[in-house]
Write a protein that holds these residues in place. Sequence first.
Motif, PDB file in Angstrom:
ATOM      1  N   LEU A 251      50.842  23.813  36.972  1.00 14.02           N
ATOM      2  CA  LEU A 251      51.364  24.070  35.869  1.00 14.02           C
ATOM      3  C   LEU A 251      50.055  24.610  34.647  1.00 14.02           C
ATOM      4  CD1 LEU A 251      53.831  21.399  35.192  1.00 14.02           C
ATOM      5  CD2 LEU A 251      54.550  23.706  35.376  1.00 14.02           C
ATOM      6  N   CYS A 252      48.993  24.012  34.853  1.00  9.83           N
ATOM      7  CA  CYS A 252      47.744  24.300  34.124  1.00  9.83           C
ATOM      8  C   CYS A 252      47.277  25.696  34.682  1.00  9.83           C
ATOM      9  CB  CYS A 252      46.506  23.345  34.567  1.00  9.83           C
ATOM     10  SG  CYS A 252      45.205  23.706  33.571  1.00  9.83           S
ATOM     11  N   ALA A 253      47.548  26.092  35.883  1.00  8.05           N
ATOM     12  CA  ALA A 253      47.382  27.336  36.449  1.00  8.05           C
ATOM     13  C   ALA A 253      48.257  28.434  35.807  1.00  8.05           C
ATOM     14  CB  ALA A 253      47.309  27.608  37.873  1.00  8.05           C
ATOM     15  N   ALA A 254      49.266  28.069  35.042  1.00 14.32           N
ATOM     16  CA  ALA A 254      50.141  28.962  34.394  1.00 14.32           C
ATOM     17  C   ALA A 254      50.143  28.940  32.934  1.00 14.32           C
ATOM     18  CB  ALA A 254      51.411  28.862  34.697  1.00 14.32           C
ATOM     19  N   LEU A 255      49.609  27.784  32.165  1.00 14.90           N
ATOM     20  CA  LEU A 255      49.839  27.510  30.881  1.00 14.90           C
ATOM     21  C   LEU A 255      48.272  27.387  30.360  1.00 14.90           C
ATOM     22  CD1 LEU A 255      52.971  25.488  30.813  1.00 14.90           C
ATOM     23  CD2 LEU A 255      53.053  27.614  29.853  1.00 14.90           C
TER      24      LEU A 255
ATOM     25  N   SER B  22      37.124  26.812  24.419  1.00 14.09           N
ATOM     26  CA  SER B  22      37.459  28.069  23.585  1.00 14.09           C
ATOM     27  C   SER B  22      38.706  28.515  23.043  1.00 14.09           C
ATOM     28  CB  SER B  22      36.934  29.185  24.906  1.00 14.09           C
ATOM     29  OG  SER B  22      38.176  29.224  25.762  1.00 14.09           O
ATOM     30  N   TYR B  23      38.793  29.669  22.252  1.00  8.76           N
ATOM     31  CA  TYR B  23      40.001  29.682  21.723  1.00  8.76           C
ATOM     32  C   TYR B  23      41.221  30.255  22.762  1.00  8.76           C
ATOM     33  CZ  TYR B  23      37.990  30.046  17.003  1.00  8.76           C
ATOM     34  OH  TYR B  23      37.329  29.722  15.884  1.00  8.76           O
ATOM     35  N   THR B  24      42.329  29.977  22.372  1.00 10.26           N
ATOM     36  CA  THR B  24      43.361  30.414  23.361  1.00 10.26           C
ATOM     37  C   THR B  24      43.551  31.704  22.922  1.00 10.26           C
ATOM     38  OG1 THR B  24      45.125  29.549  22.040  1.00 10.26           O
ATOM     39  CG2 THR B  24      44.138  27.980  23.529  1.00 10.26           C
ATOM     40  N   VAL B  25      44.421  32.454  23.814  1.00 10.52           N
ATOM     41  CA  VAL B  25      45.064  33.841  23.341  1.00 10.52           C
ATOM     42  C   VAL B  25      46.039  33.638  22.223  1.00 10.52           C
ATOM     43  CG1 VAL B  25      46.814  35.541  24.124  1.00 10.52           C
ATOM     44  CG2 VAL B  25      44.864  34.743  25.732  1.00 10.52           C
ATOM     45  N   GLY B  60      46.415  37.243  29.861  1.00 19.89           N
ATOM     46  CA  GLY B  60      47.079  36.071  29.369  1.00 19.89           C
ATOM     47  C   GLY B  60      46.543  34.846  29.839  1.00 19.89           C
ATOM     48  N   ASP B  61      46.979  33.874  29.139  1.00 20.27           N
ATOM     49  CA  ASP B  61      46.441  32.436  29.446  1.00 20.27           C
ATOM     50  C   ASP B  61      47.608  31.513  29.297  1.00 20.27           C
ATOM     51  OD1 ASP B  61      46.932  32.055  26.718  1.00 20.27           O
ATOM     52  OD2 ASP B  61      44.875  31.121  26.310  1.00 20.27           O
ATOM     53  N   ASN B  67      50.056  39.269  25.745  1.00 18.27           N
ATOM     54  CA  ASN B  67      48.863  39.360  26.390  1.00 18.27           C
ATOM     55  C   ASN B  67      47.793  39.826  25.248  1.00 18.27           C
ATOM     56  OD1 ASN B  67      49.570  38.610  28.782  1.00 18.27           O
ATOM     57  ND2 ASN B  67      50.150  40.535  29.751  1.00 18.27           N
ATOM     58  N   LEU B  68      46.539  39.451  25.497  1.00 19.22           N
ATOM     59  CA  LEU B  68      45.544  40.039  24.716  1.00 19.22           C
ATOM     60  C   LEU B  68      44.876  41.155  25.291  1.00 19.22           C
ATOM     61  CD1 LEU B  68      43.568  39.631  22.191  1.00 19.22           C
ATOM     62  CD2 LEU B  68      41.954  38.229  23.734  1.00 19.22           C
ATOM     63  N   GLN B  69      44.896  42.236  24.691  1.00 24.07           N
ATOM     64  CA  GLN B  69      44.280  43.382  25.006  1.00 24.07           C
ATOM     65  C   GLN B  69      42.686  43.598  24.893  1.00 24.07           C
ATOM     66  OE1 GLN B  69      46.024  47.423  25.170  1.00 24.07           O
ATOM     67  NE2 GLN B  69      44.486  48.184  23.393  1.00 24.07           N
TER      68      GLN B  69
END
Lengths: 535, 535
Positions: A251-255, B22-25, B60-61, B67-69
């Motif tokens: 799940l971490c690999a996606a979120l 770090s900051y998330t998207v 994307g995360d 998504n972030l461009q």
Amino acid sequence: MLSLRRLLCSKHSKTIPARNLSYTVRQILLGDVQHQQAITVHGWIRSIRKQKSVSFVGVGDGTSPVNLQIVVDRTLIQNLRVGDSVRAVGTLACSPGRDQALELQALELFRLGACDVTSYPLQKNHHSLRHSRKHAHLRPREPTGLAVLRIRNALTDALHRWFRDRDFTHVNPPILTSNDCEGAGEVFRITTESALRQHQASCSVEDSKVAYDHSGNAQPETGSRSVTSIPEFFDRPAYLTVSTQLHLEALCAALSRVFTISPTFRAEGSQTHRHLSEFSMLEAEIAFIENLEDVMTVVEDSLKDALLQLKTNTSEEIELIWKLSQRNTRHPSTESGRSSNLSGNNSVGSWDDFTRVASLEHQWVRMTYAEAILELQKQETSRPGSFLHSIKLGIPLQSEHEKWLAGTLIGGPVFITDYPAQQKPFYMRLNPSDLTTDEKSGIETVACFDLLVPHVGELVGGSLREDRLNHLLTSMDMHGVDKGNMEWYLDLRRFGTFPHGGFGMGVERFISWITGIENIRDCTMFPRWSGSIVM
Amino acid sequence: MLSLRRLLCSKHSKTIPARNLSYTVRQILLGDVQHQQAITVHGWIRSIRKQKSVSFVGVGDGTSPVNLQIVVDRTLIQNLRVGDSVRAVGTLACSPGRDQALELQALELFRLGACDVTSYPLQKNHHSLRHSRKHAHLRPREPTGLAVLRIRNALTDALHRWFRDRDFTHVNPPILTSNDCEGAGEVFRITTESALRQHQASCSVEDSKVAYDHSGNAQPETGSRSVTSIPEFFDRPAYLTVSTQLHLEALCAALSRVFTISPTFRAEGSQTHRHLSEFSMLEAEIAFIENLEDVMTVVEDSLKDALLQLKTNTSEEIELIWKLSQRNTRHPSTESGRSSNLSGNNSVGSWDDFTRVASLEHQWVRMTYAEAILELQKQETSRPGSFLHSIKLGIPLQSEHEKWLAGTLIGGPVFITDYPAQQKPFYMRLNPSDLTTDEKSGIETVACFDLLVPHVGELVGGSLREDRLNHLLTSMDMHGVDKGNMEWYLDLRRFGTFPHGGFGMGVERFISWITGIENIRDCTMFPRWSGSIVM
């Protein structure tokens, strides 16, 4: 008054009345209800004090550690007893008494359900925590039970908020798993009644009694014969999860950031104060973390926040347990015989301890496994016989070692890092060779930590995960892990692998730590352990 | 821009950066980061668009549906592929493009982990939901999987907040139970590897294959012989809970209002679109409630709030699934062959539906079982052959009946109340005799309800609980419930009994309802059903 003030300034105190439901005692004490307003209140009678013309009835509904005082004409309570459930109708007014700010002046006090005090199994002042365990269904009503339940509620609330606020996604990994190889002790297996019936119908041997040995393992007979297999409900054997970590990694690999508070299971036979067959774990997994320090910082920050929330919202519950526990030490009912004096270094036993531990300015001590071994050796040298188990580089730390490190050496939480790879599960990330415990010893270490706390020992375990496919394959071989069932786990390293780490914390152990309740079986209402399942 | 605006005005949008992470998207898109500030971003490459000198990389995360461009010199992405995990370092700036407000002008785009696209099992545009189920570990990364996970996260968040805000205490009733008599279908039983080894060693019959029949039950041979019993880990047989309700009642007797979101288990062999062997239930239990209407109001208010929260926080995820689902109906991959056109009355398939259903002004329809039977009979009379199963007072409602009532007759959620006592579990409260379905029929009814919703059928089941000891004993006799193991449950009526009620809602069914995803196996990442357990 103190209680009320505490409630009034409580951070999460403001509640919303639900349409169609009456006010709770907590909502009334919080000041959500206007004075002189006619209201209906429900609850159970906790105390009755009769005076000449009026009586004072303490009514609680479990939402607050403080009861609502109900003032009622003495004639109205003729048949009422402690334990009865009641409905009271009246108006709220300032109380002239010094123990409470508010009271309900009741026009009506109606019994909904009677409680036969003479046959009630948990008589006042006549039972230990151990005794009440046998009456698990009534335990939630006991002062300690109620306090534990409210502390747990506040704890899960604090953890949910902390992780959600920081962009962690709440997930529910499965409880049923086809992976049995996580190396965390014996697992429970799943079957069905009909499968057992089917199996037993085809099995012709005479009924024979089987006993578990002292560690809870059934004793196999020597010499295995040809056997009938039990039909599987799924297409392969299924187990109860011992940790949701492997699924969390998918799940971490996606979120990127995920957390769960999930039941986990161990079929261990050991009868210790620290183990349950079913317990709850907070588990979190974090992507794009390359440094073990960062995992520890997440642990430390989230737990410190939880401590502060508990201090704000459940200080009375915690103090009540400290007080009851001190009283119990004067009785022989304390099981282990060892003193459970909670002040000083052996627990979070005072608000000074609490504040010190939760302070963001004072980082919890971090030391490597090798440094911990050195400290233990120094202690053994200066005071021979300090430990039952001998100490040298490479040994697993025993419970006595963990308790000494956190309780005596540090006097607070301590992270022990970089254990030998051999002692730890296959999925932990191998350290660079210059981080082996000791160049001469040549022992390989992994990027992992245990968080030890006084009085409990291990509270949290975490690590960086091995994200390099080749290293993971080597580690699986070293640990004897069957790869057949683990292709999916290897796929996470084949397709967009990423540095990540995570940890798991035992919820009941956390409660044991902060309340000082010695036996983890009393930190949950319906404990399950080898040989015992009530309800 | 629309996405960003949606995120910016989202109610729970403000996040807190975690120290050392770090900051998330999502945090970046929310505007938490100052422009021209140098930042590091992590994620997986979702798209690459090359232009003459620069390239646009969508990263994307999983924290955001958007998504972030990342704008980067073309030379820097020579070896990068979709699916790779990357670290980007650069500065945030306003984007001249019309699809996004912000972009990251990257000085560095570093690959952390490669993704071998040629061997990746889930190729773009080449799979149905059914196909991706076989690759459950990669499914969370798929657009539908990510959307389901974020919707579920928002749902559990909304429910937690709603109940906590109204003084419900969050509890964790046990998963392992010694009660198997709740009448909710076949249960899973617990054993251990060592118990099975022990048992098999003492069982001498030749290995024989056993098959499940079409409904998942193992076929017992005729004629039971003397059999070896499997040793129990606990002191009696233990099962996986089918509902935490009975234990919740014990907790409700202490805390007045309790809720849990807990895994539950059914060992049913039925292969339907609505059933899983493991699923999550929201369950709540409320003390001092004397009217079924009040229980339904709690259900309605909490679910309406959840719907509004989902609309605020996950509208893009929901729309994405609606869109993908419509595309899928053009492919033969839709399993059942029936149209899954989501607009109109057969689902929450548009924002108009959503708003209408969630409106606090319009109460969801409530009708009795007897009234529902009348409506079904009217339909059968006017259009013979509408239903496969015949209809008369006393029959259990079939799935086709439930779907017609909610989907066609009402076109929205509908509470069906006061079912015949015989159809329902022993613990439901018997109605006064003037509330029997029909005076002539003389059928006794109980104070219960099912909430039916279009496209899914039963979403919630609830009732008042039988709080009168004598009635409960009679009901247990009528339902053939063994009282031996239930003394604790009877004690709740012996000591301070209290009127109460509660309900349970299937979390995956709720997701199926609002997303229109037809098969419940696609409403959870790692579904388990008879014959299938992946991972």
